[in-house]
Scaffold this motif. Structure first.
Motif, mmCIF file in Angstrom:
data_model
loop_
_atom_site.group_PDB
_atom_site.id
_atom_site.type_symbol
_atom_site.label_atom_id
_atom_site.label_comp_id
_atom_site.label_asym_id
_atom_site.label_seq_id
_atom_site.Cartn_x
_atom_site.Cartn_y
_atom_site.Cartn_z
ATOM 1 N N UNK A 1 -4.269 0.494 -9.481
ATOM 2 C CA UNK A 1 -3.611 0.621 -7.868
ATOM 3 C C UNK A 1 -4.415 0.671 -6.541
ATOM 4 N N UNK A 2 -5.308 1.492 -7.033
ATOM 5 C CA UNK A 2 -6.465 1.579 -5.993
ATOM 6 C C UNK A 2 -6.952 0.191 -5.821
ATOM 7 N N UNK A 3 -7.491 -0.338 -6.612
ATOM 8 C CA UNK A 3 -8.071 -1.820 -6.536
ATOM 9 C C UNK A 3 -7.136 -2.685 -5.547
ATOM 10 N N UNK B 1 -1.931 -15.108 -7.031
ATOM 11 C CA UNK B 1 -1.931 -13.639 -7.772
ATOM 12 C C UNK B 1 -1.943 -12.508 -6.883
ATOM 13 N N UNK B 2 -2.655 -12.667 -5.721
ATOM 14 C CA UNK B 2 -2.788 -11.886 -4.628
ATOM 15 C C UNK B 2 -1.487 -11.722 -4.128
ATOM 16 N N UNK C 1 -4.712 -1.885 -3.769
ATOM 17 C CA UNK C 1 -4.998 -1.379 -2.213
ATOM 18 C C UNK C 1 -5.766 -1.943 -1.386
ATOM 19 N N UNK C 2 -7.034 -1.969 -1.849
ATOM 20 C CA UNK C 2 -8.237 -2.225 -1.379
ATOM 21 C C UNK C 2 -8.030 -3.846 -1.124
ATOM 22 N N UNK C 3 -7.483 -4.637 -1.986
ATOM 23 C CA UNK C 3 -7.176 -6.085 -1.766
ATOM 24 C C UNK C 3 -6.305 -6.205 -0.706
ATOM 25 N N UNK C 4 -5.191 -5.318 -0.609
ATOM 26 C CA UNK C 4 -4.258 -5.667 0.493
ATOM 27 C C UNK C 4 -4.989 -5.032 1.889
ATOM 28 N N UNK C 5 -5.916 -4.165 1.807
ATOM 29 C CA UNK C 5 -6.673 -3.677 3.055
ATOM 30 C C UNK C 5 -7.510 -5.105 3.502
ATOM 31 N N UNK C 6 -8.174 -5.596 2.682
ATOM 32 C CA UNK C 6 -9.158 -6.873 2.638
ATOM 33 C C UNK C 6 -8.063 -7.908 3.528
ATOM 34 N N UNK C 7 -6.930 -8.133 2.733
ATOM 35 C CA UNK C 7 -5.977 -9.157 3.421
ATOM 36 C C UNK C 7 -5.754 -8.817 4.652
ATOM 37 N N UNK C 8 -5.342 -7.654 5.103
ATOM 38 C CA UNK C 8 -4.944 -7.431 6.487
ATOM 39 C C UNK C 8 -6.295 -7.594 7.264
ATOM 40 N N UNK D 1 0.929 -1.162 0.005
ATOM 41 C CA UNK D 1 0.112 0.082 -0.037
ATOM 42 C C UNK D 1 0.834 1.289 0.097
ATOM 43 N N UNK D 2 1.962 1.153 0.960
ATOM 44 C CA UNK D 2 2.753 2.418 0.870
ATOM 45 C C UNK D 2 3.441 2.684 -0.559
ATOM 46 N N UNK D 3 3.952 1.744 -1.245
ATOM 47 C CA UNK D 3 4.444 1.621 -2.472
ATOM 48 C C UNK D 3 3.396 2.392 -3.478
ATOM 49 N N UNK D 4 2.188 1.720 -3.452
ATOM 50 C CA UNK D 4 1.218 2.323 -4.429
ATOM 51 C C UNK D 4 0.913 3.777 -4.203
#
Length: 274
Positions: free
Chosen positions: A190-192, A233-234, A194-201, A168-171
């Motif tokens: 990139x936004x999508x 892929x994720x 980031x949202x995937x990473x948020x959902x993963x967390x 997320x920081x990189x994006x």
């Protein structure tokens, strides 16, 4: 086979000899833990020498006479309590009474056996004490393993949270510097991600909550289908920003059948509002 140390504290030599002889070849079979227990008996002829023996070589089971020549058996128990020493104690005495049993129990005795007793009565008492002692140790061992599992899970959780945060920081750095252009649509992907990473967390945090439910006994399980190719892929998306910075190209190399293949896993049922 495990050997437990038994210390007999009694001022009667005949009593000490009789106990040693009764336990010489005695063994307890504990089928629940698949173990055989034998006994190594040592002796002390007074409360004072008994305390010294306990301090020098911590016994597993203490057979303690109530009436001794010097300090009493209760004095020995009280001294052990003051020193913070835990020894499973069976009080043996010819002065059997309810008051004596209550005093011994309050002072930390596990059980009470009255003189004279038969070898079978002694063995039965030792067997009961052994089962209690081994159960206590197994409970402590399980508690320690439980703490270790929790520690390892939290350690891995902290490590796994670093990767999506870095992605997320990189994006966000790319967005801040307009690295993909000046059009907002150029940043949709990139936004999508980031949202995937948020959902993963969020999933990792829910996993932590699930662990607390498992420990408390509040758990439900169901079988769900997971696409292993999608998971891969994720995972690549998580490390892609850092890879791009270093000029590293990453991709998935697998045939189409892998993408369609579903694997079954056990998953904890979650409350989405938690």
């Amino acid at each position: 086979m495990e050997t437990l140390k038994v210390l007999v504290v009694d001022d009667e030599q005949g009593m000490r000899y009789g106990i040693r002889r009764a336990l010489r070849n005695y063994m307890v079979e504990l089928t629940d833990v698949d173990s055989q227990i034998a006994y190594q008996v040592s002796e002390a002829d007074s409360g004072e020498t008994g305390l010294i023996a306990i301090r020098e070589s911590q016994p597993d089971i203490l057979l303690l006479d109530y009436k001794l020549g010097g300090i009493t058996g209760l004095d020995v128990l009280n001294a052990l309590k003051e020193e913070g020493r835990e020894v499973l104690t069976v009080m043996i005495t010819a002065f059997a009474s309810l008051q004596t049993a209550i005093q011994a129990t309050k002072s930390g005795a596990f059980d009470f056996i009255a003189k004279p007793f038969t070898p079978d009565e002694l063995k039965e008492t030792i067997c009961k004490a052994t089962i209690h002692l081994v159960s206590q140790r197994q409970a402590r061992k399980l508690a320690q393993e439980k703490r270790q599992v929790r520690f390892e899970f939290i350690r891995v959780l902290g490590h796994e949270l670093k990767a999506p945060l870095a992605a997320i920081e990189g994006y966000l750095d790319i967005m801040k510097e307009h690295g993909a252009g000046d059009e907002l649509s150029d940043y949709d992907e990139m936004f999508d991600r980031c949202m995937n990473r948020v959902q993963g967390m969020r999933k990792l945090i829910l996993d932590l909550l699930d662990m607390t439910r498992v420990e408390s006994g509040e758990k439900r399980r169901e079988l769900i289908e997971l696409d292993v190719c999608e998971i891969a892929r994720l995972a690549l998306d998580t490390v892609r920003p850092e890879a791009d910075k270093r000029g590293i190209r990453i991709s998935i190399d697998g045939d189409e059948s892998v993408a369609r293949h579903k694997h079954r896993f056990i998953a904890i049922d979650r409350n989405p509002d938690t």
